[in-house]
Design a protein around this motif. Structure first.
Motif, PDB file in Angstrom:
ATOM      1  N   ALA A 236       3.378  78.518  69.509  1.00 21.31           N
ATOM      2  CA  ALA A 236       2.705  77.993  68.321  1.00 21.31           C
ATOM      3  C   ALA A 236       2.258  79.163  67.456  1.00 21.31           C
ATOM      4  N   PHE A 237       2.558  79.066  66.147  1.00 18.48           N
ATOM      5  CA  PHE A 237       2.260  80.130  65.194  1.00 18.48           C
ATOM      6  C   PHE A 237       1.294  79.596  64.140  1.00 18.48           C
ATOM      7  N   GLY A 238       0.172  80.248  63.973  1.00 22.68           N
ATOM      8  CA  GLY A 238      -0.753  79.903  62.900  1.00 22.68           C
ATOM      9  C   GLY A 238      -0.387  80.670  61.649  1.00 22.68           C
ATOM     10  N   VAL A 239      -0.020  79.951  60.570  1.00 24.63           N
ATOM     11  CA  VAL A 239       0.437  80.593  59.338  1.00 24.63           C
ATOM     12  C   VAL A 239      -0.343  80.023  58.154  1.00 24.63           C
ATOM     13  N   GLU A 240      -0.080  80.570  56.986  1.00 23.98           N
ATOM     14  CA  GLU A 240      -0.787  80.142  55.774  1.00 23.98           C
ATOM     15  C   GLU A 240       0.211  79.772  54.693  1.00 23.98           C
ATOM     16  N   GLY A 241      -0.068  78.682  53.982  1.00 26.53           N
ATOM     17  CA  GLY A 241       0.806  78.232  52.906  1.00 26.53           C
ATOM     18  C   GLY A 241       0.254  76.978  52.265  1.00 26.53           C
ATOM     19  N   GLN A 242       1.153  76.155  51.756  1.00 24.34           N
ATOM     20  CA  GLN A 242       0.762  74.904  51.106  1.00 24.34           C
ATOM     21  C   GLN A 242       1.589  73.755  51.660  1.00 24.34           C
ATOM     22  N   THR A 243       0.948  72.590  51.763  1.00 24.44           N
ATOM     23  CA  THR A 243       1.615  71.391  52.264  1.00 24.44           C
ATOM     24  C   THR A 243       1.390  70.257  51.277  1.00 24.44           C
ATOM     25  N   LEU A 244       2.476  69.607  50.861  1.00 22.72           N
ATOM     26  CA  LEU A 244       2.392  68.442  49.990  1.00 22.72           C
ATOM     27  C   LEU A 244       2.722  67.204  50.815  1.00 22.72           C
ATOM     28  N   VAL A 245       1.798  66.251  50.835  1.00 21.78           N
ATOM     29  CA  VAL A 245       1.956  65.032  51.619  1.00 21.78           C
ATOM     30  C   VAL A 245       2.002  63.841  50.674  1.00 21.78           C
ATOM     31  N   ALA A 246       3.083  63.059  50.758  1.00 21.64           N
ATOM     32  CA  ALA A 246       3.232  61.840  49.958  1.00 21.64           C
ATOM     33  C   ALA A 246       3.124  60.639  50.885  1.00 21.64           C
ATOM     34  N   THR A 247       2.350  59.636  50.464  1.00 17.65           N
ATOM     35  CA  THR A 247       2.129  58.433  51.262  1.00 17.65           C
ATOM     36  C   THR A 247       2.414  57.203  50.420  1.00 17.65           C
ATOM     37  N   ALA A 248       3.075  56.217  51.016  1.00 16.57           N
ATOM     38  CA  ALA A 248       3.306  54.938  50.350  1.00 16.57           C
ATOM     39  C   ALA A 248       3.211  53.840  51.401  1.00 16.57           C
ATOM     40  N   GLY A 249       2.695  52.688  50.993  1.00 12.39           N
ATOM     41  CA  GLY A 249       2.558  51.614  51.956  1.00 12.39           C
ATOM     42  C   GLY A 249       2.310  50.277  51.303  1.00 12.39           C
ATOM     43  N   VAL A 250       2.420  49.237  52.116  1.00 10.75           N
ATOM     44  CA  VAL A 250       2.098  47.876  51.693  1.00 10.75           C
ATOM     45  C   VAL A 250       1.192  47.259  52.741  1.00 10.75           C
ATOM     46  N   ASN A 251       0.291  46.409  52.259  1.00 10.61           N
ATOM     47  CA  ASN A 251      -0.670  45.747  53.120  1.00 10.61           C
ATOM     48  C   ASN A 251      -0.630  44.252  52.833  1.00 10.61           C
ATOM     49  N   VAL A 252      -0.450  43.470  53.896  1.00 10.77           N
ATOM     50  CA  VAL A 252      -0.314  42.022  53.754  1.00 10.77           C
ATOM     51  C   VAL A 252      -1.421  41.344  54.556  1.00 10.77           C
ATOM     52  N   PRO A 253      -2.391  40.694  53.907  1.00 10.93           N
ATOM     53  CA  PRO A 253      -3.424  39.972  54.647  1.00 10.93           C
ATOM     54  C   PRO A 253      -2.820  38.817  55.436  1.00 10.93           C
ATOM     55  N   LEU A 254      -3.236  38.696  56.702  1.00 10.62           N
ATOM     56  CA  LEU A 254      -2.805  37.585  57.536  1.00 10.62           C
ATOM     57  C   LEU A 254      -3.829  36.461  57.532  1.00 10.62           C
ATOM     58  N   ASN A 255      -5.102  36.828  57.396  1.00 14.01           N
ATOM     59  CA  ASN A 255      -6.192  35.868  57.235  1.00 14.01           C
ATOM     60  C   ASN A 255      -7.380  36.647  56.662  1.00 14.01           C
ATOM     61  N   MET A 257      -9.748  38.141  58.065  1.00 11.87           N
ATOM     62  CA  MET A 257     -10.203  39.265  58.872  1.00 11.87           C
ATOM     63  C   MET A 257      -9.100  40.239  59.238  1.00 11.87           C
ATOM     64  N   MET A 258      -7.841  39.854  59.116  1.00 15.60           N
ATOM     65  CA  MET A 258      -6.743  40.632  59.681  1.00 15.60           C
ATOM     66  C   MET A 258      -5.667  40.886  58.634  1.00 15.60           C
ATOM     67  N   ALA A 259      -5.022  42.060  58.727  1.00 13.27           N
ATOM     68  CA  ALA A 259      -3.946  42.418  57.802  1.00 13.27           C
ATOM     69  C   ALA A 259      -2.877  43.206  58.544  1.00 13.27           C
ATOM     70  N   LEU A 260      -1.672  43.120  58.012  1.00 13.14           N
ATOM     71  CA  LEU A 260      -0.531  43.874  58.516  1.00 13.14           C
ATOM     72  C   LEU A 260      -0.241  44.997  57.532  1.00 13.14           C
ATOM     73  N   ASP A 261      -0.024  46.210  58.062  1.00 15.55           N
ATOM     74  CA  ASP A 261       0.128  47.370  57.185  1.00 15.55           C
ATOM     75  C   ASP A 261       1.343  48.189  57.589  1.00 15.55           C
ATOM     76  N   LEU A 262       2.223  48.478  56.612  1.00 15.70           N
ATOM     77  CA  LEU A 262       3.392  49.328  56.816  1.00 15.70           C
ATOM     78  C   LEU A 262       3.230  50.568  55.954  1.00 15.70           C
ATOM     79  N   GLN A 263       3.359  51.747  56.588  1.00 16.93           N
ATOM     80  CA  GLN A 263       3.116  52.994  55.866  1.00 16.93           C
ATOM     81  C   GLN A 263       4.218  54.010  56.158  1.00 16.93           C
ATOM     82  N   LEU A 264       4.632  54.730  55.103  1.00 16.29           N
ATOM     83  CA  LEU A 264       5.570  55.839  55.215  1.00 16.29           C
ATOM     84  C   LEU A 264       4.898  57.093  54.670  1.00 16.29           C
ATOM     85  N   GLN A 265       5.080  58.202  55.386  1.00 16.32           N
ATOM     86  CA  GLN A 265       4.456  59.455  54.971  1.00 16.32           C
ATOM     87  C   GLN A 265       5.457  60.597  55.126  1.00 16.32           C
ATOM     88  N   ARG A 266       5.511  61.437  54.107  1.00 18.90           N
ATOM     89  CA  ARG A 266       6.388  62.606  54.149  1.00 18.90           C
ATOM     90  C   ARG A 266       5.576  63.850  53.800  1.00 18.90           C
TER      91      ARG A 266
END
Length: 289
Positions: A236-255, A257-266
């Motif tokens: 394991a190497f500790g280094v320094e730089g920059q990281t760009l994180v993109a997130t997208a998702g959808v959330n569907v209420p089931l009732n 109190m409860m929801a279903l969530d699908l998420q993609l992250q790069r």
């Protein structure tokens, strides 16, 4: 929060409540997913993917002060399972205190926030055990009746209890959007830029030779430690730089109190001219009570 964070934060102070008594809310999450580069490696032969599962819960106490100011105190516990690299399985305890304030009654008046957070992590990999501390500022505001925007800046510090390779400092800048597409569908997206330190895992190949990650990482790393989770000659190497994180998702209420969530992250990290790409997909069930 996996979904609706901006919307919830902005609406938290819109209800005209002046009650002195605090209120509790609880949330739980169960999710499964896949990480295609869990060691954050650059060279294709070094990339390891794994199936993931996690379960967690949080309890939040909110105290109102007048109509448009509140303090939230949250504690949470979680367990993350990494099926193909069992020693990366970890348990986490976290907490934060957040001050929220809306300086006015207007519909587009933003909600400002200030947060202090801390956490502790224990895993089968000793070099990954430790504590993390964060301080952040945020602003949330509705753009329309169905679109919410949020901007944040965070200063983070991770302290390893063994070794130095996971002692990490970074500053993060993020923007996110929530769109209530229909009463039964929330779409969200966000971008985050992490400026600071991160960790790369690579195979040593027995000797430092040209065209290996070990060659170019060694002179650039501020810390190098053996990482036996991935094998006998992995580092394991500790280094320094920059990281760009993109997130997208959808959330569907089931009732109610409860929801279903699908998420993609790069995520794409950069150190000098070298890149480290990581994709994570997850499907979760979220509960609030």
């Amino acid at each position: 929060m996996r979904f609706g964070a901006a919307w919830v934060a902005a609406l938290a102070l819109t209800a005209p409540l002046c009650a002195a008594a605090g209120t509790w809310t609880h949330r739980g999450e169960l999710s499964v997913g896949y990480d295609d580069n869990i060691g954050n490696s650059g060279s294709p032969p070094d990339r390891r993917g794994s199936k993931l599962a996690s379960v967690g819960t949080t309890a939040t106490f909110e105290q109102r002060y007048g109509r448009y100011t509140a303090v939230q105190t949250r504690v949470g516990v979680g367990l993350s399972e990494v099926f193909d690299l069992a020693e990366l399985t970890s348990a986490r305890l976290s907490g934060h205190v957040r001050l929220l304030h809306k300086p006015g009654r207007g519909f587009r008046t933003p909600v400002f926030g200030a947060t202090l957070a801390a956490g502790a992590r224990e895993s089968g990999s000793d070099i990954r055990d430790g504590f993390d501390y964060r301080a952040g500022l945020s602003a949330s505001a509705p753009l329309t009746t169905v679109v919410q925007a949020r901007a944040e800046v965070w200063r983070s510090r991770r302290v390893a209890t063994r070794g130095r390779v996971f002692d990490l400092d970074s500053t993060s800048y993020a923007v996110s959007f929530d769109w209530i597409a229909t009463p039964s569908l929330l779409v969200y997206a966000g971008l985050r830029l992490d400026d600071g330190e991160f960790t790369v895992t690579a195979e040593g190949e027995g000797v430092i030779v040209p065209k290996t990650e070990h060659l170019y990482l060694q002179p650039r790393a501020r810390a190098i430690e053996a990482d036996p989770v991935f094998g006998d000659d992995w580092w394991a190497f500790g280094v320094e730089g920059q990281t760009l994180v993109a997130t997208a998702g959808v959330n569907v209420p089931l009732n109610s109190m409860m929801a279903l969530d699908l998420q993609l992250q790069r995520g794409e990290a950069h150190m000098d001219r070298f890149s480290y790409i990581r994709n994570i997909a997850s499907l979760g069930v979220l509960v609030r009570w």
